[in-house]
Design an enzyme around this catalytic site. Structure first.
Site, PDB file in Angstrom:
ATOM      1  N   GLY A   1       4.436   7.539   2.323  1.00 61.32           N
ATOM      2  CA  GLY A   1       5.148   7.509   3.592  1.00 61.32           C
ATOM      3  C   GLY A   1       4.781   6.381   4.527  1.00 61.32           C
ATOM      4  O   GLY A   1       5.097   6.448   5.716  1.00 61.32           O
ATOM      5  N   GLY A   2       4.087   5.336   4.023  1.00 63.14           N
ATOM      6  CA  GLY A   2       3.752   4.228   4.910  1.00 63.14           C
ATOM      7  C   GLY A   2       2.946   4.695   6.102  1.00 63.14           C
ATOM      8  O   GLY A   2       1.974   5.443   5.966  1.00 63.14           O
TER       9      GLY A   2
ATOM     10  N   THR B   1       5.119   4.791  -1.462  1.00 66.05           N
ATOM     11  CA  THR B   1       3.832   5.104  -2.049  1.00 66.05           C
ATOM     12  C   THR B   1       4.008   6.373  -2.854  1.00 66.05           C
ATOM     13  O   THR B   1       5.048   7.017  -2.787  1.00 66.05           O
ATOM     14  CB  THR B   1       2.800   5.290  -0.912  1.00 66.05           C
TER      15      THR B   1
ATOM     16  N   SER C   1      -4.775  -0.042   4.902  1.00 64.79           N
ATOM     17  CA  SER C   1      -3.793   0.918   4.396  1.00 64.79           C
ATOM     18  C   SER C   1      -3.770   2.170   5.258  1.00 64.79           C
ATOM     19  O   SER C   1      -4.731   2.473   5.963  1.00 64.79           O
ATOM     20  CB  SER C   1      -4.146   1.308   2.956  1.00 64.79           C
TER      21      SER C   1
ATOM     22  N   ARG D   1      -7.684  -0.856  -3.943  1.00 65.25           N
ATOM     23  CA  ARG D   1      -6.667  -1.540  -3.141  1.00 65.25           C
ATOM     24  C   ARG D   1      -6.517  -2.988  -3.608  1.00 65.25           C
ATOM     25  O   ARG D   1      -7.486  -3.616  -4.048  1.00 65.25           O
ATOM     26  CB  ARG D   1      -7.120  -1.510  -1.682  1.00 65.25           C
TER      27      ARG D   1
ATOM     28  N   ASP E   1       0.894  -5.631   4.473  1.00 66.41           N
ATOM     29  CA  ASP E   1       0.011  -4.695   5.153  1.00 66.41           C
ATOM     30  C   ASP E   1      -1.111  -5.386   5.921  1.00 66.41           C
ATOM     31  O   ASP E   1      -1.858  -4.740   6.658  1.00 66.41           O
ATOM     32  CB  ASP E   1      -0.576  -3.696   4.155  1.00 66.41           C
TER      33      ASP E   1
END
Length: 592
Positions: free
Chosen positions: A494-495, A402, A473, A125, A444
């Site tokens: 898809g968030g 994503t 995340s 990340r 985020d």
């Protein structure tokens, strides 16, 4: 119509009552009568997006967001590479052929299960730059400045994808690193044909790309007309960056010419990333979350991803409920899934963040006793008000674009990777002289406690911005075992909807008997605590289910678009592999 409680239901109610001092939910049979019919589903009716069939292969399978990337992965498997080799090659290929989300300028997560059943998770990340601070997106009055955390240079976190792939290959790779990079280099330098969806997406995004990148011509045609399906996208500067990574590994990105170009881009747009930020970035091996569900075992990603914790919570909230008997997407099944999602997303907002900065009660959050207590304020008679739902109480605790791909090789090694730029085309910043897009992952973080991010997610202090911290995340790469053997490799973009899409896809197989592709094709729904509404793909609910939910006060919103872009693999009873890629986009499974 109300029915008498079955003996099983009575037993489950007693179990819940004795395991919690709080008043338990009263379990009862579902109102609905719809039962999933696998033969009927293959006609494309009955609340499925399409009747797309799965891809069957005997030796290896790759499921990804783009056919060229899947082809690259299968070629690596055929050349003797293992699942990690193929995953590395697919990641770099997606950085070329899927610029909306594939990347070297973003980050992600990997879940890996080797053929012996040992599991590993890698967190690559992005991180906040050293100069970042918790109020960096607020004005003098303490209000969030629109677009500052999503568009442009200040939205960019330190990229982790290249380091993650280097680290995965160092530990588990088999083929030479240079061999794994060559397919992506060829695609960048020679070009590839845009799909219909890609041509439309690039064309619609070009105004923002031009706005953020004055004087640059990346992703634009020489004649400035709209992109058309089948036209070639050539990316020479990106090819040169990939060649440096091919020759120098990690240093080809985090040091030298590529690093110089990236830092110069940051200075040009008043971004925060420095040479030191790049040199100091390191991905992190973490202990996977492993949890039983009936006779299955769930292997999933721990924080900095919230996905694994949330997925296990959701599945364990469902475990004592007879949703198989109630039926797929019937009124009671949908109601309890919505209510479970409501409570899990409230917990996400309260507790989860970067484990290097925040102490999180993961074991307590996923314990059956705690999850039983979360049902105490639920009633079948009416929707729970999200304003009255908070993160749970744990004693001793101190306070959408994503892409995903799945790989299984001939030996049974399996990789599940979800990677992202965050929003579509990330921050829209293209590194001058390097030709790759940078993420907008700083959004985020909890930019301000209680203020939603671009996906509507609410955060708190656990996810506040801090130098060197990874942002929380929703990515949920997951592997499922059945009776100790590899069974499914699952994930999606898809968030904020990633968690619920993965949850439903797994439950469709485990509880409703769908094949992998049928489960991917099935229409889906989503609830995330706040805003207090259930969004659903058109056709996901029968009229009877809609009426039932509305009569109990649920706010329902029919989507004009779709949920998820699943890329999954399942091991069938005969040992062959079923690749299941989403019919909602260009996602493609290939095997051999």
């Amino acid at each position: 119509m109300n029915r008498s409680l079955s003996l099983v239901t009575v037993f489950l109610s007693v179990v819940l009552l004795t395991s919690s001092c709080r008043k338990p939910v009263s379990l009862r049979e579902g109102q609905g009568v719809y039962q999933y019919d696998s033969e009927k589903s293959r006609t494309g009716s009955d609340r499925f997006f399409s009747n797309k069939p799965g891809v069957i292969a005997s030796s290896g399978m790759v499921a990804s967001a783009h056919p060229e990337a899947s082809r690259v992965g299968v070629d690596i498997l055929k050349a003797g590479g293992n699942a990690v080799d193929a995953a590395v090659a697919v990641q770099f290929a997606l950085a070329v052929v899927y610029p909306v989300a594939g990347n070297i300028g973003g980050g992600g997560f990997m879940v890996y299960r080797d053929k012996a059943g040992t599991a590993y998770t890698l967190d690559f990340r992005e991180k906040a730059p050293a100069k970042a601070h918790k109020d960096m997106y607020l004005d003098a009055a303490g209000n969030v400045v629109p677009d500052l955390s999503t568009l442009g240079h200040l939205a960019v976190g330190v990229p982790g994808s290249v380091d993650g792939m280097v680290e995965a290959h160092r530990r588990f790779g088999k083929l030479p690193w240079t061999q794994l990079l060559q397919p992506a280099i060829d695609l960048a330098e020679k070009g590839f044909a845009l799909t219909t969806i890609q041509a439309a997406g690039l064309t619609s995004t070009l105004p923002l790309i031009r706005q953020v990148n004055p004087g640059k011509t990346y992703f634009q045609k020489a004649d400035t007309t709209a992109w058309q399906p089948g036209e070639q996208l050539v990316q020479k500067d990106l090819g040169a960056v990939l060649r440096r990574i091919q020759a120098q590994g990690r240093a080809g990105f985090y040091e030298g010419e590529t690093a110089r170009l990236l830092v110069a881009e940051m200075q040009r747009g008043r971004g925060l990333i420095t040479d030191e930020d790049l040199k100091n970035y390191r991905s992190a091996w973490r202990e996977p979350i492993v949890a039983p569900y009936k006779n299955y075992r769930i292997i999933t990603m721990p924080p900095t991803s919230s996905g694994g914790v949330a997925l296990v919570q959701l599945m364990r909230l469902m475990e004592p409920l007879p949703i198989r008997r109630w039926g797929w997407n019937t009124d009671s099944t949908v109601q309890v899934m919505i209510e479970a999602e409501r409570r899990v997303y409230a917990d996400r907002a309260k507790f989860l963040g970067d484990p290097d900065f925040v102490k999180m009660p993961v074991d307590q959050l996923t314990s059956r006793d705690y999850l039983t207590s979360r049902w105490a304020d639920f009633s079948y008679a009416k929707a729970t008000d999200s304003r009255q739902v908070k993160g749970g109480m744990i004693p001793g605790y101190e306070s959408m674009e994503t892409t995903h791909f799945s790989v299984v090789d001939k030996d049974g090694n399996a990789v599940s990777i979800t990677t992202t730029l965050n929003g579509g085309y990330g921050s829209k910043v293209v590194v001058g002289g390097a030709g790759f897009l940078l993420n907008n992952e700083m959004d985020d973080f909890s930019v301000k406690p209680g203020v939603p991010n671009m996906f509507g997610l609410i955060g708190n202090q656990a996810n506040a911005i801090a130098p060197g911290k990874r942002m929380l995340s929703s990515m949920t790469p997951t592997i499922v075992e059945k009776e100790g053997k590899l069974y499914m490799v699952v994930g999606t973009p898809g968030g904020s909807t990633i968690i619920t899409s993965v949850f439903q896809t797994i439950m469709n197989v485990l509880e409703h008997g769908m094949t992998m592709q049928e489960s991917v094709n099935a229409l889906k729904f989503h609830h995330q605590w706040l805003p207090d509404k259930t969004t659903f793909e058109s056709g996901a609910f029968s009229e009877q289910t809609l009426q039932y939910l509305q009569s109990r006060g649920y706010t329902l919103e029919r989507l004009t678009n779709s949920l998820g872009r699943m890329d999954c693999i399942m091991v069938r009873p005969d040992g062959t592999l079923e690749g299941a890629s989403d019919p909602r986009s260009d996602n493609t499974s290939m095997g051999y």
